[in-house]
Design an enzyme around this catalytic site. Structure first.
Site, short mmCIF file in Angstrom:
data_model
loop_
_atom_site.label_atom_id
_atom_site.label_comp_id
_atom_site.label_asym_id
_atom_site.label_seq_id
_atom_site.Cartn_x
_atom_site.Cartn_y
_atom_site.Cartn_z
N HIS A 16 7.26 -3.28 43.20
CA HIS A 16 6.10 -3.01 42.15
C HIS A 16 6.75 -2.58 40.76
CE1 HIS A 16 1.98 -1.58 41.15
NE2 HIS A 16 1.88 -2.80 40.59
N ASP A 45 5.14 -6.42 34.45
CA ASP A 45 4.10 -6.71 33.46
C ASP A 45 4.56 -6.79 32.14
OD1 ASP A 45 1.70 -5.76 35.19
OD2 ASP A 45 2.97 -3.72 35.30
N HIS A 58 2.91 -1.84 30.97
CA HIS A 58 1.71 -2.10 31.85
C HIS A 58 0.33 -1.97 30.95
CE1 HIS A 58 -1.74 -1.18 34.53
NE2 HIS A 58 -1.35 -1.94 35.01
N GLU A 118 3.79 -10.48 35.65
CA GLU A 118 2.26 -10.31 35.50
C GLU A 118 2.02 -10.40 33.93
OE1 GLU A 118 -1.49 -7.56 36.14
OE2 GLU A 118 0.07 -7.26 37.51
#
Length: 252
Positions: A16, A45, A58, A118
């Site tokens: 992650h 991200d 992020h 993402e």
């Protein structure tokens, strides 16, 4: 309906925000840590700077992970490039830069890491971020298999789909709504991404019937991970991938 899928086998585990909790989030150092641990895939991200360049970060503001301040969308590239994205993690990471998507893509390819990108648009920049990130992915991965692209912003995903019809997309919710199939089908998405907590068996049955892999965040406990895999979850995002890698290897 043809749903564009990754040209690589979906792994059981994604580190992650690049390297999980073992490195500063969304950094090249995190990618190196993930590869050294033996991870096959990472998640990170992407947001646009004031110059419209995709960077790995992020939050909409800089304070949480860097020594800077202010909004990412209002910060030009020349200033983002000077920020320290490592010092807040540990002095050993002092001087670690905020990476561009281009730098992350190059390192992922060099390390043999697959990616889930993402799209994390700042408020008001949803469609633009989807378009820019999709175009950038087309260039940065033009000679290799494209990453999986997910977002909570369906405006961003729709824009990415318009720009890149063959890009594999993941619909991201905290908890999938009752009408999840409508946007999933409209986007010709490949996967559903959601929180592990509260995931219902009824949804897993429905997703399986639709041929939609389910990817869950953020799982750091090996027993919870094993239970989710047994229930039919395809892959997990973890801040502590080193705890889950042995079991993930058995699942793979």
């Amino acid at each position: 309906m043809i749903r564009p899928a990754p040209a690589w086998r979906l792994p059981r585990l994604f580190a992650h925000r690049c390297g999980g909790a073992l490195a500063p989030e969304n950094t090249l150092a995190g990618l190196v840590v993930a590869a050294r641990l033996g991870c096959r895939a990472v998640e990170f991200d992407v947001m646009l700077s004031a110059d419209g360049t995709p960077w790995l970060i992020h939050d909409e503001t800089l304070e949480h992970t860097t020594d800077g301040s202010g909004r990412v969308a209002a910060t030009p590239d020349v200033l983002l490039a000077k920020l320290d994205a490592g010092i807040r993690q540990h002095p050993a990471f002092s001087g670690e830069p905020v990476p561009t998507l281009a730098a992350a893509a190059a390192l992922c390819r060099r390390l043999g890491l697959q990616a889930n990108v993402e799209i994390k648009p700042a408020s008001g920049y949803e469609a633009l971020t989807g378009e820019v990130v999709a175009r950038a992915i087309g260039e940065l991965w033009r000679d290799s298999a494209a990453p999986l692209v997910s977002s909570f912003s369906f405006a961003a995903l729709a824009a990415a789909r318009r720009v890149a019809p063959q890009l594999p997309l993941g619909c991201l919710w905290t908890q999938p709504p009752a009408n999840w199939r409508a946007p999933f089908d409209e986007l010709r998405a490949f996967s559903v991404h959601c929180a592990a907590d509260g995931l219902s068996d009824d949804f897993l049955v429905a997703a399986s019937a639709a041929g939609a892999p389910v990817l869950c965040y953020t799982v750091n406990d090996a027993e919870q991970a094993a239970a989710l895999w047994r229930r039919g979850v395809s892959a997990l995002f973890s801040d502590r991938p080193e705890r889950l890698l042995p079991a993930a290897a058995l699942q793979d």
